[in-house]
Design a protein around this motif. Structure first.
Motif, PDB file in Angstrom:
ATOM      1  N   GLN A  17       0.829  -1.198   0.000  1.00  0.00           N
ATOM      2  CA  GLN A  17       0.000   0.000   0.000  1.00  0.00           C
ATOM      3  C   GLN A  17       0.870   1.257   0.000  1.00  0.00           C
ATOM      4  OE1 GLN A  17      -2.580  -0.687   3.479  1.00  0.00           O
ATOM      5  NE2 GLN A  17      -4.275  -1.094   2.048  1.00  0.00           N
ATOM      6  N   GLU A  18       0.206   2.383  -0.096  1.00  0.00           N
ATOM      7  CA  GLU A  18       0.905   3.672  -0.067  1.00  0.00           C
ATOM      8  C   GLU A  18       0.704   4.325   1.288  1.00  0.00           C
ATOM      9  OE1 GLU A  18       0.749   6.671  -3.430  1.00  0.00           O
ATOM     10  OE2 GLU A  18      -0.351   7.804  -1.894  1.00  0.00           O
ATOM     11  N   ALA A  19       1.747   5.005   1.744  1.00  0.00           N
ATOM     12  CA  ALA A  19       1.661   5.771   2.987  1.00  0.00           C
ATOM     13  C   ALA A  19       1.911   7.234   2.672  1.00  0.00           C
ATOM     14  CB  ALA A  19       2.690   5.272   3.999  1.00  0.00           C
ATOM     15  N   ARG A  20       1.065   8.098   3.200  1.00  0.00           N
ATOM     16  CA  ARG A  20       1.218   9.553   3.014  1.00  0.00           C
ATOM     17  C   ARG A  20       1.291  10.195   4.387  1.00  0.00           C
ATOM     18  NH1 ARG A  20      -0.086  11.578  -2.114  1.00  0.00           N
ATOM     19  NH2 ARG A  20      -0.903  13.520  -1.267  1.00  0.00           N
ATOM     20  N   LEU A  21       2.414  10.836   4.642  1.00  0.00           N
ATOM     21  CA  LEU A  21       2.649  11.466   5.937  1.00  0.00           C
ATOM     22  C   LEU A  21       2.649  12.978   5.725  1.00  0.00           C
ATOM     23  CD1 LEU A  21       3.885   8.540   5.981  1.00  0.00           C
ATOM     24  CD2 LEU A  21       5.478   9.393   7.694  1.00  0.00           C
ATOM     25  N   ARG A  22       1.959  13.675   6.609  1.00  0.00           N
ATOM     26  CA  ARG A  22       1.803  15.116   6.434  1.00  0.00           C
ATOM     27  C   ARG A  22       2.512  15.885   7.535  1.00  0.00           C
ATOM     28  NH1 ARG A  22      -2.642  12.503   5.104  1.00  0.00           N
ATOM     29  NH2 ARG A  22      -3.648  12.892   3.099  1.00  0.00           N
ATOM     30  N   CYS A  23       3.010  17.034   7.168  1.00  0.00           N
ATOM     31  CA  CYS A  23       3.706  17.887   8.119  1.00  0.00           C
ATOM     32  C   CYS A  23       3.374  19.338   7.855  1.00  0.00           C
ATOM     33  CB  CYS A  23       5.217  17.678   8.018  1.00  0.00           C
ATOM     34  SG  CYS A  23       6.201  18.898   8.929  1.00  0.00           S
ATOM     35  N   SER A  24       2.816  19.991   8.853  1.00  0.00           N
ATOM     36  CA  SER A  24       2.571  21.438   8.774  1.00  0.00           C
ATOM     37  C   SER A  24       3.626  22.128   9.619  1.00  0.00           C
ATOM     38  CB  SER A  24       1.164  21.768   9.272  1.00  0.00           C
ATOM     39  OG  SER A  24       0.191  21.182   8.439  1.00  0.00           O
ATOM     40  N   PRO A  25       4.482  22.904   8.989  1.00  0.00           N
ATOM     41  CA  PRO A  25       5.555  23.556   9.767  1.00  0.00           C
ATOM     42  C   PRO A  25       4.993  24.658  10.655  1.00  0.00           C
ATOM     43  CG  PRO A  25       5.549  24.363   7.514  1.00  0.00           C
ATOM     44  CD  PRO A  25       4.539  23.245   7.574  1.00  0.00           C
ATOM     45  N   PRO A  70       4.441  21.979  -1.144  1.00  0.00           N
ATOM     46  CA  PRO A  70       3.804  22.896  -2.089  1.00  0.00           C
ATOM     47  C   PRO A  70       3.681  24.302  -1.539  1.00  0.00           C
ATOM     48  CG  PRO A  70       2.180  21.460  -1.065  1.00  0.00           C
ATOM     49  CD  PRO A  70       3.528  20.974  -0.613  1.00  0.00           C
ATOM     50  N   LYS A  71       3.366  25.209  -2.438  1.00  0.00           N
ATOM     51  CA  LYS A  71       3.203  26.606  -2.053  1.00  0.00           C
ATOM     52  C   LYS A  71       2.126  26.754  -0.990  1.00  0.00           C
ATOM     53  CE  LYS A  71       2.456  31.189  -4.088  1.00  0.00           C
ATOM     54  NZ  LYS A  71       2.191  31.927  -5.355  1.00  0.00           N
ATOM     55  N   GLU A  72       1.068  26.020  -1.149  1.00  0.00           N
ATOM     56  CA  GLU A  72      -0.007  26.023  -0.171  1.00  0.00           C
ATOM     57  C   GLU A  72      -0.158  24.622   0.418  1.00  0.00           C
ATOM     58  OE1 GLU A  72      -0.693  30.038  -0.744  1.00  0.00           O
ATOM     59  OE2 GLU A  72      -1.565  28.695   0.760  1.00  0.00           O
ATOM     60  N   GLY A  73      -0.333  24.528   1.700  1.00  0.00           N
ATOM     61  CA  GLY A  73      -0.568  23.243   2.315  1.00  0.00           C
ATOM     62  C   GLY A  73       0.662  22.635   2.951  1.00  0.00           C
ATOM     63  N   PRO A  74       0.477  21.470   3.550  1.00  0.00           N
ATOM     64  CA  PRO A  74       1.575  20.852   4.303  1.00  0.00           C
ATOM     65  C   PRO A  74       2.601  20.191   3.391  1.00  0.00           C
ATOM     66  CG  PRO A  74      -0.323  19.401   4.285  1.00  0.00           C
ATOM     67  CD  PRO A  74      -0.758  20.675   3.601  1.00  0.00           C
ATOM     68  N   SER A  75       3.705  19.840   3.987  1.00  0.00           N
ATOM     69  CA  SER A  75       4.684  19.013   3.298  1.00  0.00           C
ATOM     70  C   SER A  75       4.199  17.565   3.376  1.00  0.00           C
ATOM     71  CB  SER A  75       6.047  19.148   3.956  1.00  0.00           C
ATOM     72  OG  SER A  75       6.980  18.259   3.368  1.00  0.00           O
ATOM     73  N   ASP A  86      10.019  -0.475   6.065  1.00  0.00           N
ATOM     74  CA  ASP A  86       9.679   0.954   6.137  1.00  0.00           C
ATOM     75  C   ASP A  86       9.086   1.308   7.494  1.00  0.00           C
ATOM     76  OD1 ASP A  86       8.430   0.859   2.705  1.00  0.00           O
ATOM     77  OD2 ASP A  86      10.465   1.255   3.469  1.00  0.00           O
ATOM     78  N   SER A  87       8.787   0.316   8.301  1.00  0.00           N
ATOM     79  CA  SER A  87       8.226   0.568   9.626  1.00  0.00           C
ATOM     80  C   SER A  87       9.237   1.357  10.453  1.00  0.00           C
ATOM     81  CB  SER A  87       7.899  -0.745  10.333  1.00  0.00           C
ATOM     82  OG  SER A  87       6.883  -1.454   9.660  1.00  0.00           O
ATOM     83  N   ALA A  88       8.819   2.523  10.897  1.00  0.00           N
ATOM     84  CA  ALA A  88       9.718   3.420  11.627  1.00  0.00           C
ATOM     85  C   ALA A  88       8.915   4.614  12.098  1.00  0.00           C
ATOM     86  CB  ALA A  88      10.871   3.888  10.735  1.00  0.00           C
ATOM     87  N   ALA A  89       9.582   5.469  12.857  1.00  0.00           N
ATOM     88  CA  ALA A  89       9.004   6.771  13.201  1.00  0.00           C
ATOM     89  C   ALA A  89       9.562   7.797  12.230  1.00  0.00           C
ATOM     90  CB  ALA A  89       9.350   7.150  14.633  1.00  0.00           C
ATOM     91  N   TYR A  90       8.691   8.585  11.664  1.00  0.00           N
ATOM     92  CA  TYR A  90       9.102   9.610  10.703  1.00  0.00           C
ATOM     93  C   TYR A  90       8.833  10.973  11.332  1.00  0.00           C
ATOM     94  CZ  TYR A  90       9.464   5.870   7.291  1.00  0.00           C
ATOM     95  OH  TYR A  90       9.839   4.714   6.635  1.00  0.00           O
ATOM     96  N   PHE A  91       9.903  11.733  11.456  1.00  0.00           N
ATOM     97  CA  PHE A  91       9.796  13.043  12.082  1.00  0.00           C
ATOM     98  C   PHE A  91       9.994  14.139  11.048  1.00  0.00           C
ATOM     99  CE2 PHE A  91       9.481  11.995  16.502  1.00  0.00           C
ATOM    100  CZ  PHE A  91      10.137  10.782  16.639  1.00  0.00           C
ATOM    101  N   CYS A  92       9.235  15.174  11.246  1.00  0.00           N
ATOM    102  CA  CYS A  92       9.355  16.373  10.429  1.00  0.00           C
ATOM    103  C   CYS A  92       9.848  17.503  11.337  1.00  0.00           C
ATOM    104  CB  CYS A  92       7.991  16.725   9.840  1.00  0.00           C
ATOM    105  SG  CYS A  92       7.864  18.354   9.101  1.00  0.00           S
ATOM    106  N   ALA A  93      10.680  18.346  10.788  1.00  0.00           N
ATOM    107  CA  ALA A  93      11.155  19.517  11.518  1.00  0.00           C
ATOM    108  C   ALA A  93      11.065  20.732  10.620  1.00  0.00           C
ATOM    109  CB  ALA A  93      12.592  19.315  11.989  1.00  0.00           C
TER     110      ALA A  93
END
Lengths: 113, 113
Positions: A17-25, A70-75, A86-93
């Motif tokens: 399957q696909e995984a989509r992870l979102r990050c709002s700075p 993108p210009k608008e919205g989260p990463s 791929d099982s792991a913790a994914y962090f955004c900064a």
């Protein structure tokens, strides 16, 4: 001023399957970094983005992984055809400028079953 | 890429001062030294950053000798809540002038009563 927001906090996907992870700075931050942390290990850099640009993707696996800010919205960090490794913790900064203090989100814990 | 070396683990007792030393022999002229703290299941949190000599904030002090090949994070009067992994990072100026954070394995600090 809200901190770095990541969602979902926990994500379970079946192999393939696909995984989509979102990050709002943080507000006003235009520099975003993604890291992966395997159990009992340190954080590994994956990709560094500024608005609409990938600055450094030297830590990204060559296949199945992609990132955008993108210009608008989260990463978004996208993992196609997930595998158990791929099982792991994914962090955004995020940071205000390209150096100095970076603020981390709470992470997304991806489990591939 | 400046690599850092720090002890894998340290033990201390409440009320003591803890000093964690990090080696970074190949630090570049433009690099800053930054320390982060990470609790289980959370993203890293910025503690302190410095370039040379001594920097102090409300939670820690950072000592950097003149040759900048090492640095020491000093935590005064630790408590149980300071039990965490502490990462020493050296600023890495990536393409476009950005700063890609490079985490090592960190030092697991355990504080006991």
């Amino acid at each position: 001023n809200a901190g770095v927001m990541q969602n979902p906090r926990h994500l379970v996907r079946r192999r393939g399957q696909e995984a989509r992870l979102r990050c709002s700075p943080m507000k006003g931050h235009s520099h975003v970094y993604w890291y992966r942390q395997l159990p009992e290990e340190g954080l590994k850099f994956m990709v560094y983005l500024q608005k609409e640009n990938i600055i450094d993707e030297s830590g990204m696996p060559k296949e199945r992984f992609s990132a955008e800010f993108p210009k608008e919205g989260p990463s978004i960090l996208r993992i196609q055809q997930v595998v158990r490794g791929d099982s792991a913790a994914y962090f955004c900064a995020s940071s205000l400028r390209g150096a100095g203090e970076a603020f981390f989100g709470q992470g997304t814990r991806l489990t591939v079953v | 890429l400046a690599k850092t070396t720090q002890p894998i683990s340290m033990d201390s007792y409440e009320g003591q001062e803890v000093n964690i030393t990090c080696s970074h022999n190949n630090i570049a002229t433009n690099d800053y030294i930054t320390w982060y703290q990470q609790f289980p299941s959370q993203g890293p949190r910025f503690i302190i950053q410095g370039y040379k000599t001594k920097v102090t904030n409300e939670v820690a002090s950072l000592f950097i000798p003149a040759d900048r090949k090492s640095s020491t994070l000093s935590l005064p009067r630790v408590s149980l809540s300071d039990t965490a992994v502490y990462y020493c990072l050296v600023g890495d100026e990536g393409p476009g002038g950005g700063n890609k954070l490079t985490f090592g394995t960190g030092t697991q600090l355990k504080v006991e009563l």
